[in-house]
Write an enzyme that holds these catalytic residues in place. Structure first.
Site, mmCIF file in Angstrom:
data_model
loop_
_atom_site.group_PDB
_atom_site.id
_atom_site.type_symbol
_atom_site.label_atom_id
_atom_site.label_comp_id
_atom_site.label_asym_id
_atom_site.label_seq_id
_atom_site.Cartn_x
_atom_site.Cartn_y
_atom_site.Cartn_z
ATOM 1 N N LYS A 22 1.882 1.989 -5.079
ATOM 2 C CA LYS A 22 2.473 1.404 -6.285
ATOM 3 C C LYS A 22 1.592 1.636 -7.502
ATOM 4 O O LYS A 22 2.076 1.921 -8.583
ATOM 5 C CB LYS A 22 2.653 -0.114 -6.108
ATOM 6 C CG LYS A 22 3.622 -0.494 -5.023
ATOM 7 C CD LYS A 22 3.698 -2.000 -4.856
ATOM 8 C CE LYS A 22 2.435 -2.631 -4.323
ATOM 9 N NZ LYS A 22 2.081 -2.256 -2.952
ATOM 10 N N GLY A 63 -4.587 -4.393 -3.662
ATOM 11 C CA GLY A 63 -5.569 -3.339 -3.915
ATOM 12 C C GLY A 63 -4.797 -2.107 -4.337
ATOM 13 O O GLY A 63 -4.059 -1.541 -3.548
ATOM 14 N N HIS A 64 -4.898 -1.738 -5.604
ATOM 15 C CA HIS A 64 -4.128 -0.620 -6.139
ATOM 16 C C HIS A 64 -5.085 0.476 -6.606
ATOM 17 O O HIS A 64 -5.921 0.243 -7.470
ATOM 18 C CB HIS A 64 -3.256 -1.080 -7.321
ATOM 19 C CG HIS A 64 -2.300 -2.178 -6.945
ATOM 20 N ND1 HIS A 64 -1.689 -2.993 -7.861
ATOM 21 C CD2 HIS A 64 -1.835 -2.589 -5.733
ATOM 22 C CE1 HIS A 64 -0.899 -3.855 -7.233
ATOM 23 N NE2 HIS A 64 -0.987 -3.635 -5.942
ATOM 24 N N ASP A 115 0.812 -1.215 0.000
ATOM 25 C CA ASP A 115 0.000 0.000 0.000
ATOM 26 C C ASP A 115 0.847 1.268 0.000
ATOM 27 O O ASP A 115 0.450 2.300 0.540
ATOM 28 C CB ASP A 115 -0.973 0.005 1.194
ATOM 29 C CG ASP A 115 -1.862 -1.222 1.189
ATOM 30 O OD1 ASP A 115 -2.252 -1.653 0.085
ATOM 31 O OD2 ASP A 115 -2.148 -1.745 2.272
ATOM 32 N N GLN A 166 1.897 -6.363 -3.440
ATOM 33 C CA GLN A 166 2.430 -6.513 -2.074
ATOM 34 C C GLN A 166 3.782 -5.789 -2.005
ATOM 35 O O GLN A 166 3.938 -4.786 -2.659
ATOM 36 C CB GLN A 166 2.536 -7.993 -1.679
ATOM 37 C CG GLN A 166 1.194 -8.655 -1.424
ATOM 38 C CD GLN A 166 0.501 -9.107 -2.700
ATOM 39 O OE1 GLN A 166 1.079 -9.774 -3.522
ATOM 40 N NE2 GLN A 166 -0.756 -8.753 -2.867
HETATM 41 P P1 GDP Z 1 -0.719 0.224 -3.562
HETATM 42 O O1 GDP Z 1 -1.346 -1.019 -3.040
HETATM 43 O O2 GDP Z 1 0.750 0.296 -3.293
HETATM 44 O O3 GDP Z 1 -1.036 0.498 -5.007
HETATM 45 O O4 GDP Z 1 -1.369 1.413 -2.726
HETATM 46 P P2 GDP Z 1 -2.938 1.604 -2.381
HETATM 47 O O5 GDP Z 1 -3.627 2.065 -3.603
HETATM 48 O O6 GDP Z 1 -3.468 0.424 -1.669
HETATM 49 O O7 GDP Z 1 -2.839 2.749 -1.278
HETATM 50 C C1 GDP Z 1 -2.264 3.976 -1.575
HETATM 51 C C2 GDP Z 1 -3.313 5.080 -1.359
HETATM 52 O O8 GDP Z 1 -2.676 6.332 -1.364
HETATM 53 C C3 GDP Z 1 -4.358 5.144 -2.455
HETATM 54 O O9 GDP Z 1 -5.571 5.546 -1.894
HETATM 55 C C4 GDP Z 1 -3.827 6.227 -3.401
HETATM 56 O O10 GDP Z 1 -4.850 6.895 -4.114
HETATM 57 C C5 GDP Z 1 -3.168 7.149 -2.417
HETATM 58 N N1 GDP Z 1 -1.989 7.880 -2.898
HETATM 59 C C6 GDP Z 1 -1.025 7.444 -3.762
HETATM 60 N N2 GDP Z 1 -0.053 8.374 -3.871
HETATM 61 C C7 GDP Z 1 -0.409 9.406 -3.073
HETATM 62 C C8 GDP Z 1 0.213 10.650 -2.717
HETATM 63 O O11 GDP Z 1 1.304 11.004 -3.172
HETATM 64 N N3 GDP Z 1 -0.470 11.446 -1.821
HETATM 65 C C9 GDP Z 1 -1.671 11.080 -1.269
HETATM 66 N N4 GDP Z 1 -2.252 11.900 -0.401
HETATM 67 N N5 GDP Z 1 -2.273 9.914 -1.588
HETATM 68 C C10 GDP Z 1 -1.643 9.090 -2.459
HETATM 69 P P1 IMO Z 2 -0.926 -4.279 -2.192
HETATM 70 O O1 IMO Z 2 -0.506 -4.847 -3.519
HETATM 71 C C1 IMO Z 2 -0.885 -4.675 2.141
HETATM 72 C C2 IMO Z 2 -0.895 -8.739 3.767
HETATM 73 C C3 IMO Z 2 -2.125 -9.176 4.545
HETATM 74 C C4 IMO Z 2 -1.472 -10.115 5.551
HETATM 75 C C5 IMO Z 2 -0.394 -10.796 4.723
HETATM 76 C C6 IMO Z 2 -0.802 -12.158 4.166
HETATM 77 O O2 IMO Z 2 -2.202 -3.514 -2.219
HETATM 78 O O3 IMO Z 2 0.204 -3.527 -1.555
HETATM 79 P P2 IMO Z 2 -2.408 -12.866 2.165
HETATM 80 O O4 IMO Z 2 -3.876 -12.654 1.964
HETATM 81 O O5 IMO Z 2 -1.546 -12.303 1.089
HETATM 82 O O6 IMO Z 2 -2.068 -14.296 2.464
HETATM 83 O O7 IMO Z 2 -2.071 -12.057 3.541
HETATM 84 O O8 IMO Z 2 -0.114 -9.915 3.641
HETATM 85 N N1 IMO Z 2 -1.168 -8.240 2.395
HETATM 86 C C7 IMO Z 2 -1.115 -6.944 2.057
HETATM 87 N N2 IMO Z 2 -0.904 -5.848 2.805
HETATM 88 N N3 IMO Z 2 -1.056 -4.552 0.802
HETATM 89 C C8 IMO Z 2 -1.240 -5.650 0.040
HETATM 90 O O9 IMO Z 2 -1.269 -5.591 -1.306
HETATM 91 C C9 IMO Z 2 -1.312 -6.912 0.660
HETATM 92 N N4 IMO Z 2 -1.510 -8.177 0.215
HETATM 93 C C10 IMO Z 2 -1.408 -8.975 1.295
HETATM 94 O O10 IMO Z 2 -2.744 -8.075 5.171
HETATM 95 O O11 IMO Z 2 -0.834 -9.381 6.560
HETATM 96 MG MG MG Z 3 -2.877 -1.657 -1.803
#
Ligand code: GDP
Ligand code: IMO
Ligand code: MG
Length: 444
Positions: A16, A40-41, A13, A224
């Protein structure tokens, strides 16, 4: 033409999705190489938010072929629902390719994931309960069903019958559950999913190599992150695949010599979902989520923990789970630089620190009185690690409109320079908000 890897450097999270989308603009192929719909991206385009789980981030550009490679575990129901969601938003999903060698997530994987977590009670990992671990276990045990099995109903059914016999024993005898029905599963996968998936199933190794040989740009998208890696993460609190850059080779079917650029994504602070050690964790008010208890924590720490969760909107993209927050950890980052051979860094969410009077960076750990500047390999040492912080002045400026280097106040630049010095890798991109255009390109 060489390939680029984008990889998370913390516990996921990091943002990415947003930077993969940005880098993807210059690419022709975007390839997801591991993980499944545990990811979840979020990508925000013109105020509209796209939450992706399985489909590579490049899908939002018409010129890109999004590829789900052999290293991914695929739940066809989820993939089709995601394609429907994207199609409804006007995105063309016909270009998506899925490797015939990718393994399928089946209903018993989700059941066993959920039931195992329940059985573990307080010792649970906090998985996403999507069946990821059980599906990769079956792959390693050589009893997995693959996407290509959908194309041959007889083989699919024969394999399912063998494996389901064992799974139903486990469900009944270990978990006291009712058995799953092979006819129902076969009907759903072969009659409902297969006709829609078939046009997308491909030899993705060949596709990637043809693209590389034709001089096209290929982006290998990690889900991840480094510290959730099965081999290098905080085991057992990890996922069941290899998100590190090396995983891109096995997960996509290319040799390491093709990769010449590895971009690490790091948040300007750290979050983690699920259980496991987290040296720079800050407590938050309200119930503790696998994190620190509230008792005995001073108000300042709570204020900061709450700040990261509230201002950073630190809740799971798909699960809605609250993420545990903490300060930036340079010890972890230095390790991530090594594990991935990072050539550059993108720092996301710098804007979340905008209002803070001072910002902290963990530069070392104190492990029972001993200063450690590298990540301890032993789990007990990591659990005992106390962060040693350097404190820097905050910038107290709204960065959400910043798009050029000179828009960054001196204190923000000093903070970034300090991180670079700590981890030894240049920071090329800086996120200043969730939107596609909210970033600063620091240098070439
Ligand atoms: P990922 O799993 O690495 O793709 O990240 P997620 O999408 O799960 O979580 C990142 C969150 O931060 C999302 O809600 C994005 O919209 C948000 N985000 C990404 N870059 C930025 C940033 O530079 N500033 C802020 N405030 N939010 C961001
Ligand atoms: P993105 O791509 C954050 C964590 C789960 C748990 C561990 C194992 O959005 O960064 P699993 O269901 O994979 O067997 O769970 O990994 N986990 C993540 N945490 N971002 C993710 O994906 C994750 N995918 C799995 O919360 O701790
Ligand atoms: Mg994510």
């Amino acid at each position: 033409m060489p390939a680029t890897v984008v990889v998370g450097t913390q516990w996921g999270d990091e943002g990415k999705g947003k930077f993969t989308d940005l880098v993807a603009k210059e690419m022709q192929l975007v390839v997801r190489y591991q993980g499944g719909h545990n990811a979840g991206h979020t990508i925000v385009v013109d105020g509209e938010s796209f939450a992706l789980q399985l489909v590579p981030s490049g899908v939002l550009y018409d010129h890109i072929t999004p590829v789900i490679a052999n290293g991914v575990v695929v739940d066809p129901t989820v993939l089709l629902a995601e394609m429907d969601m994207l199609t409804a938003k006007g995105v063309d999903c016909s270009r998506i390719k899925v490797s015939g060698n990718a393994h399928l997530i089946l209903p018993y994987h989700q059941e066993i994931d959920r039931l195992t977590e329940r059985r573990l009670g307080n010792a649970k990992l906090g998985t996403t309960k999507r069946g990821i671990g059980p599906a990769y276990s079956d792959k390693a045990s050589r009893v997995g069903l693959r996407v290509q099995d959908l194309l041959d109903p007889k083989i699919f059914r024969a394999k399912l019958d063998v494996v389901l016999k064992e799974k139903n024993q486990v469900l009944a005898k270990v978990f006291n559950q009712l058995p799953l029905d092979a006819d129902e599963i076969a009907h759903h996968y072969l009659e409902e999913c297969r006709p829609r998936l078939e046009p997308h199933i491909a030899d993705t190794v060949n596709l990637v190599h043809e693209a590389l040989e034709a001089g096209q740009h290929v982006l290998l998208e990690g889900a991840q992150a480094t510290f959730l890696d099965l081999d290098h993460g905080t085991y057992p609190f990890v996922t069941s695949s290899n998100p590190v850059a090396g995983g891109a080779c096995t997960g996509a079917g290319i040799g390491p010599r093709y990769i010449d650029r590895v971009m690490g994504i790091a948040k300007a602070y750290v979050t983690r979902v699920g259980t496991g050690p987290f040296p720079t964790e800050l407590a938050i008010s309200g119930e503790a989520v696998g994190g620190k208890p509230r008792d005995g924590v001073d108000d300042e720490e709570l204020r900061l923990g709450d700040h990261f969760v509230d201002v950073g909107h630190e809740y799971g993209t798909n699960s809605g789970r609250r993420r545990r927050p903490g300060w930036f950890d340079a010890v972890m980052l230095r390790h991530a630089v090594r594990l991935n051979s990072l050539s550059e860094l993108a720092i996301t969410k710098l804007d979340v620190l905008d209002k803070l009077e001072e910002v902290r960076v963990c530069v070392a750990y104190d492990v029972r009185g001993e200063r450690m500047e590298h990540l301890p390999y032993h789990q007990s040492d990591l659990h005992a690690a106390r962060p040693v912080y350097e404190t820097l002045p905050g910038w107290r400026t709204d960065l959400t409109q910043a798009t050029e280097t000179h828009h960054l106040p001196r204190e923000a630049e000093d903070y970034l320079a300090f991180l670079e010095e700590q981890v030894g890798v240049p920071i090329r991109l800086v996120g200043t908000g969730p939107g596609r255009t909210q970033f600063v390109h620091r240098r070439d």
